[in-house]
Design an enzyme around this catalytic site. Structure first.
Site: not given
Ligand code: ACO
Length: 325
Positions: A114, A252, A282
């Protein structure tokens, strides 16, 4: 007078097919509400048959060349950030070079996920300022859809495909003029200790296949906010500017919550942050130049503005660059 790399024009490209959250919900167990609330994403573009990282990059470059009003043959440097190249080799930059009809200059890819555009931008800037080249295309281009596990709802809803490019030119400017255009300061970092938090589970030299994208989203999120706030501060100190001086931040586009949290840490109002994650999701290395070109073409970013680029991605890699456009 001093030699600076100046942005002459920008361009971007998206695949024809747009995929809404509602359509994603027909593929995996997810909802529009979950995706919007957690990420801010409403739509992404997905490459179809015949659309590749190189074709998207070439289209973005053609538009950037047109905006710059230059001849493609005058490009003597192409640096392309991608983690989804058309082939392991040759470099996608050389495929783009050939498609544009340029010959003989320098062309190579940069792998910083990224942060790929920021790494490419800094590399091109260094080569231009040493006189190794005069006019560069700096590209971020991706077909992330081809790296995804389409059964994994925790990652497949987050990414999209696209490309963005800028023409950078080495220009002698009067450094004492605060409005003199060009790249003012850049800082890049990497920390390989966190490679496992965001990676592909395959590769040419290990499994002989490309593998699939894997991410521990929550941990990536935490690192992203801390690292981005720190590198933005570093670039401000290096350039002698204050956060208040910035006209636009072009971040980003990973997650609307990362953008909000980073802007808050710097005390920047959200109106100054260019946001396209809702439309493009993204797009990894493509996201910064795609967002920049969007804001140039809709008239928000104008000549003379002070613009901060920033990105963080797998590796981890991260960086920021302050530019007078
Ligand atoms: N739809 C519905 N539910 C979902 C989905 C989905 N697509 N994906 C995950 N869940 C559920 C999980 O299973 C979990 O359920 P549980 O509590 O029953 O186990 C719940 O949602 C919460 O999951 P988390 O992963 O803890 O959710 P979080 O609030 O952290 O959000 C996310 C996830 C959006 C990926 C977030 O952590 C994020 O954006 N992180 C940054 C990562 C990123 O953007 N990386 C890209 C490249 S690196 C960069 O660019 C910085």
């Amino acid at each position: 007078m001093t030699l600076r790399s100046v942005i002459r024009g920008s361009g971007s490209a998206l695949p024809a097919r747009a995929v809404s959250n509602a359509e994603m919900a027909t593929m995996v167990d997810t909802t529009d509400e979950w995706i919007v609330e957690r990420t801010g994403i409403r739509n992404r573009h997905i490459a179809g048959e015949g659309e590749t990282t190189a074709t998207l990059a070439t289209e973005a470059c053609r538009k950037a060349i047109e905006a710059a009003g230059i001849d493609a043959a005058s490009i003597d440097l192409i640096v392309l950030g991608t983690c989804s190249p058309d082939q392991t080799f040759p470099a996608t930059a050389t495929i783009v070079q050939n498609a544009l009809g340029c010959r003989g200059g320098i062309a190579f890819d940069v792998a910083a996920v990224c942060s790929g555009f920021l790494y490419a931008f800094a590399t091109a800037d260094a080569l231009l300022r040493t006189g190794a080249a005069k006019r560069a295309l700096v590209i971020g281009a991706e077909t992330m859809s081809r790296l995804l596990d389409w059964d994994d709802r925790t990652t497949c809803v987050l990414f999209g495909d696209g490309a963005g490019a800028v023409v950078l030119e080495a220009v002698d400017v009067d450094e004492s003029d605060p409005m003199a255009p060009g790249i003012l300061a850049t800082r890049l970092h990497a920390d390989g200790a966190h490679g496992d938090l965001l990676h592909m589970d395959g590769g040419p030299s290990t499994t002989g296949s490309i593998g699939k994208l894997r991410m521990k989203g929550r941990e990536v999120f935490r690192h992203a906010v801390v690292n981005l706030a720190a590198v933005l501060e570093e670039v401000l100190v290096a350039s002698g500017y204050k956060a208040d001086d910035i006209d636009w931040v072009v971040p980003h586009q990973a997650n609307a919550r990362i953008l909000d949290a980073t802007a808050r840490k710097l005390g920047l109002p959200e109106e100054k942050v260019i946001i396209t994650v809702d439309r493009h999701a993204n797009t990894s290395a493509a996201s910064v130049p795609l967002a920049f070109d969007t804001a140039v073409r809709d008239g928000r970013i104008k000549p003379g503005d002070l613009v901060m680029f920033e990105a963080m991605g797998g590796g981890f890699t991260w960086g920021a660059s302050l530019v007078r456009v």
